[in-house]
Each structure stands twice: as structure tokens, then as C-alpha cells.
Motif scaffolding. Structure first.
Motif, short mmCIF file in Angstrom:
data_model
loop_
_atom_site.label_atom_id
_atom_site.label_comp_id
_atom_site.label_asym_id
_atom_site.label_seq_id
_atom_site.Cartn_x
_atom_site.Cartn_y
_atom_site.Cartn_z
N VAL A 1 0.83 -1.21 0.00
CA VAL A 1 0.00 0.00 0.00
C VAL A 1 0.87 1.26 0.00
O VAL A 1 0.43 2.32 0.42
N TRP A 2 2.12 1.12 -0.48
CA TRP A 2 3.00 2.28 -0.56
C TRP A 2 2.97 2.81 -1.99
O TRP A 2 1.94 2.74 -2.66
N THR A 3 4.07 3.34 -2.50
CA THR A 3 4.10 3.93 -3.84
C THR A 3 4.18 2.83 -4.90
O THR A 3 4.51 1.68 -4.59
N PRO A 4 3.91 3.17 -6.18
CA PRO A 4 3.77 2.12 -7.21
C PRO A 4 4.94 1.15 -7.33
O PRO A 4 4.73 -0.06 -7.40
N LEU A 5 6.19 1.64 -7.38
CA LEU A 5 7.32 0.74 -7.54
C LEU A 5 7.50 -0.15 -6.31
O LEU A 5 7.75 -1.35 -6.43
N ILE A 6 7.35 0.43 -5.12
CA ILE A 6 7.47 -0.35 -3.89
C ILE A 6 6.36 -1.39 -3.82
O ILE A 6 6.59 -2.53 -3.38
N ARG A 7 5.17 -1.03 -4.27
CA ARG A 7 4.06 -2.00 -4.29
C ARG A 7 4.42 -3.20 -5.14
O ARG A 7 4.21 -4.35 -4.75
N ARG A 8 4.94 -2.94 -6.31
CA ARG A 8 5.20 -4.02 -7.25
C ARG A 8 6.38 -4.87 -6.80
O ARG A 8 6.36 -6.10 -6.92
N LEU A 9 7.43 -4.24 -6.28
CA LEU A 9 8.57 -5.00 -5.76
C LEU A 9 8.15 -5.85 -4.57
O LEU A 9 8.57 -7.01 -4.44
N SER A 10 7.33 -5.29 -3.68
CA SER A 10 6.86 -6.04 -2.52
C SER A 10 6.02 -7.23 -2.95
O SER A 10 6.15 -8.34 -2.40
N ALA A 11 5.16 -7.02 -3.94
CA ALA A 11 4.31 -8.11 -4.44
C ALA A 11 5.16 -9.22 -5.03
O ALA A 11 4.92 -10.41 -4.78
N LEU A 12 6.18 -8.85 -5.82
CA LEU A 12 7.04 -9.87 -6.42
C LEU A 12 7.84 -10.63 -5.37
O LEU A 12 7.99 -11.86 -5.45
N ALA A 13 8.36 -9.91 -4.37
CA ALA A 13 9.11 -10.57 -3.30
C ALA A 13 8.21 -11.54 -2.53
O ALA A 13 8.61 -12.68 -2.23
N THR B 1 -1.12 5.79 -9.21
CA THR B 1 -1.71 6.67 -8.20
C THR B 1 -1.58 6.03 -6.82
O THR B 1 -1.80 4.84 -6.65
N THR B 2 -1.22 6.85 -5.85
CA THR B 2 -1.21 6.45 -4.44
C THR B 2 -2.35 7.19 -3.77
O THR B 2 -2.30 8.41 -3.59
N PRO C 1 -0.85 10.18 -0.05
CA PRO C 1 0.16 10.19 -1.13
C PRO C 1 1.33 11.13 -0.84
O PRO C 1 2.48 10.78 -1.14
N LYS C 2 1.07 12.30 -0.28
CA LYS C 2 2.16 13.25 -0.01
C LYS C 2 3.11 12.71 1.05
O LYS C 2 4.32 12.94 0.99
N PHE C 3 2.57 12.00 2.01
CA PHE C 3 3.41 11.42 3.07
C PHE C 3 4.31 10.32 2.50
O PHE C 3 5.51 10.27 2.78
N LYS C 4 3.76 9.45 1.69
CA LYS C 4 4.50 8.28 1.21
C LYS C 4 5.56 8.63 0.17
O LYS C 4 6.51 7.86 -0.02
#
Length: 394
Positions: free
Chosen positions: A270-282, A319-320, A324-327
Motif C-alpha cells: 500500500v506504498w508507492t507504485p514501484l514499492i508496491r510491485r517489488l513487494s508483491a514480487l518478493a 496513483t497512491t 500520497p504526499k506522506f509516502k
């Protein structure tokens, strides 16, 4: 032959891009390795007592391995976010979009088929509510889950299927403690919300269907990860039976670091787009790796989670929506992780205290309170037999 100046610059840019992306990927792989051994749901394979008092929070806060894990996670989030907001971030996301486009273009068909297949598998297992852990002698429960699977194939009946999932969770309250069932609440609600929103003609509601599914999974992972801090003893039998799972690390080193990894990768969804996708893959690597040592029960129980993680990795949204501004700010990453641990830890320990009181059950696991039976050869496996009936092993 020397490259022209333009060629040298282009080569340097590509080299830096590959280097930074390799660092991000390496950190994600490290996170995956750290959690693999205990990612299998411990309640499916080892004895437990939900009402037992959890370990004091002070033990976790004084654990140096917990803080080392936090340090690695902060680096992972910071490097991934720095890369994401650099000039290489958008091209990298564009590349991932291109690679996952076939799935993204038919994502709803994929999710509907996967959810239906999951309920068919649960029906085939028989005698459980929603997950291998929640056993029931009521045969009609299995047939209701087959009906839910059938209703998913028509958009007219998908909302009824979603409500059926919620109804099954409520029915399970007759046989299981509320605190136990909280492990499965948010994922069930996320799937139910998806099934209700996907056929909606109100696009302003329908657009949130994948977000609801992602949040449901993220909260479920963060909540269940706290078992590794509250009840590390639940995981000891698995480590004794399958010592290779810790990659040679002492159990009291590995378990808290694995808990940190599971919690923060859930938060990453539930973070920013790249972190979301990396977390999902991991996480997808983690759950897939757990199937080999834990077998078919683990695959059936986690199959839906693995499918949703693949959908998150294919999600092309940039989109976050929440904070969004915090993350997006690097300096907020440690505070965000700390607040998440504080929020979920307070809820976990606080709800346990509220539901069971300070005089929670203390004592050895009994047949009535433990979900799984035991034998000398497979003391913590999923095999069941009557305690009073001798086995061939005995």
C-alpha cells in the motif's frame, strides 16, 4: 574503438540505471529469503492455543535482530523510492507495464477465474471454512463454497458470492474464537469487496475494486506477521522438524527478522507504485518457495494470495490514494514504518487482552484446543487421526 561522447553518456546512463535497479532488486530478494521459511501459515502445521498470553512487547523492542531487520527494510524502501522518483523510475515502470500487459488487459477475467478456482479447491478439500485451518463437520459448508464458485462466473451473481464469503466468516464464529478469525477477516472482506464492485455500473465505485483487494491482503499479511513476535514458540516445532528452513541461522535470529520482512512487505503493498510491485514480487517468491516444503495444503491455502500478488505486480496504476504526499517523501519512511508497527501492535496485543483478559490460558496444547494431531514421525504435519487410535508409526 572509443565511443563518441554521446555514446559514452548513453552507456553511462544505462550502466547507472542497471546498477540502481540491481540494488533495488537485490534488496527485494534479500527480503524474500529472510521470510521464506516461516511464510507457511503456522496454524496449519503446528499446535497452537489462541488464548495463550502473547510474549511481552518489550521482548521484541529489546531484540537486536528485530532492529537489524528494521534497518534493512528502511534501506529497501528508501532505495526503491529514490530510484522511483529519479529519471529512471518512469521508464522502469513502463517496462514492467509492457511485460505485464497481457495479464493487465484481462485482469478481471483472471481474478474471477482464480477466486472461483480457489473455492472449488476448498470444496474438494472438504470440511473447512474458507481455509485449511478452519475445520467443520458440516457438509453443507463445502457445498456452499462450491455454490460461491459457480456464482462468480456471472456478473449478476458476483455480489451474492461476495456476501456469501462474509456469511461464511460469520458462521465460523460459532466454532472459532474471534481473535483467531481476525487472521482471515480483511482478505475475505477484500475479496468480497472486489466481487461486489467489479460488476458495478458506477465507475466511481468500480475503479476501487483492485485497491480494496490489495488493502485486504496487505492488512491480512501485516496482522498475521505479528504472530512471529507474540508467539515465536509456535514456530519452533517447524524449525525442529525442517531445520533447513532457517538457512542455518539460529531460530531466535531468523524468526523476528522474518516477522519484520513479512510485515513490511505487506505494508509495501500500500506504498508507492514501484514499492508496491517489488513487494508483491518478493512476497510471490516467498509463497511459491513455501509450497515445496509444506506441500498441497499450503498451495491451496495460499493460492488465492499468490494470485492476488501477481495481480498487484501487474497493476499499472501510478496513483497512491492513501496519504500520497506522506509516502512520496523519503524522510517519512521510518516514521511510516514505526507508526504501522505501533498501530497494528497496539491492536493485536490490545484486542487479545480485551478478549481474553490478563488471566489468559496458560498450559500445554490439548486435543480440544489444538487444530492438528501428532505422531512421533510427523509431530507437526497436517495429518489427522484420533488421539486414542494407535497408528502404524506408534
Amino acid at each position: 574503438m572509443a565511443l563518441p561522447i554521446e555514446g559514452q553518456n548513453m552507456f553511462a546512463v544505462r550502466h547507472r540505471s542497471r546498477g540502481r535497479f540491481s540494488l533495488v532488486t537485490g534488496l527485494a530478494i534479500w527480503q524474500a529469503i529472510q521470510a521464506t521459511s516461516v511464510q507457511a501459515h503456522v496454524k496449519w502445521f503446528a499446535p497452537y492455543i489462541v488464548g495463550a498470553p502473547p510474549a511481552p512487547v518489550s521482548l521484541t523492542l529489546s531484540n537486536e535482530w528485530f532492529w537489524l531487520g528494521i534497518g534493512f527494510v528502511v534501506v529497501f524502501f528508501a532505495v526503491a523510492r529514490a530510484f522511483e522518483r529519479s529519471r529512471f523510475g518512469d521508464p522502469t515502470l513502463d517496462l514492467v507495464d509492457k511485460m505485464t500487459a497481457p495479464l493487465w488487459n484481462r485482469l478481471d477475467d483472471y481474478l474471477r477465474a482464480i477466486i472461483a478456482a480457489f473455492f472449488v479447491a476448498i470444496f474438494a478439500v472438504g470440511g473447512v471454512y474458507l481455509t485449511p485451518d478452519l475445520k467443520t463437520p458440516a457438509e453443507w459448508v463445502s457445498w456452499l463454497q462450491l455454490v460461491i464458485a459457480a456464482m462468480i462466473f456471472s456478473r449478476m451473481t458476483m455480489p451474492a458470492a461476495g456476501l456469501g464469503i462474509v456469511a461464511l466468516w460469520i458462521m465460523a464464529l460459532r466454532d472459532y474464537d474471534l481473535f483467531h478469525l481476525l487472521d482471515y477477516l480483511t482478505l475475505g472482506l477484500g475479496v468480497a469487496a472486489y466481487l461486489v464492485l467489479e460488476p458495478s455500473k458506477q465507475e466511481n465505485w468500480r475503479v476501487h475494486r483492485l485497491e480494496a483487494l490489495r488493502w485486504g491482503l496487505a492488512i491480512a499479511l501485516m496482522w498475521s506477521s505479528l504472530e512471529k513476535f507474540a508467539y515465536p514458540g509456535w514456530f519452533y516445532p517447524l524449525v525442529v522438524e525442517k531445520p533447513f528452513l532457517t538457512f542455518g541461522l539460529p531460530r531466535d535470529v531468523f524468526i523476528p527478522m522474518a516477522g519484520v520482512t513479512e510485515f513490511t512487505l505487506g505494508l509495501g503493498l500500500v506504498w508507492t507504485p514501484l514499492i508496491r510491485r517489488l513487494s508483491a514480487l518478493a512476497l510471490l517468491v516467498i509463497f511459491t518457495a513455501a509450497v515445496w516444503p509444506f506441500g498441497r495444503v499450503d498451495l491451496i491455502g495460499h493460492g488465492l494470495i499468490m494470485a492476488v500478488l501477481l495481480a498487484v505486480a501487474a497493476d499499472q496504476s501510478r496513483t497512491t490514494h492513501f496519504l500520497p504526499k506522506f509516502k512520496t517523501k523519503l524522510r517519512h519512511i521510518p516514521a511510516g514504518i514505526a507508526f504501522a508497527f505501533l498501530l497494528y501492535g497496539s491492536a493485536y496485543w490490545g484486542l487479545h487482552l480485551a478478549l481474553y483478559g490478563p488471566d489468559a490460558y496458560i498450559g500445554p496444547a490439548t486435543t480440544e484446543k489444538a487444530t492438528h494431531s501428532h505422531s512421533r514421525e510427523y509431530p507437526h504435519g497436517p495429518q489427522q487421526r484420533d488421539v486414542g487410535t494407535p497408528s502404524a508409526i506408534d
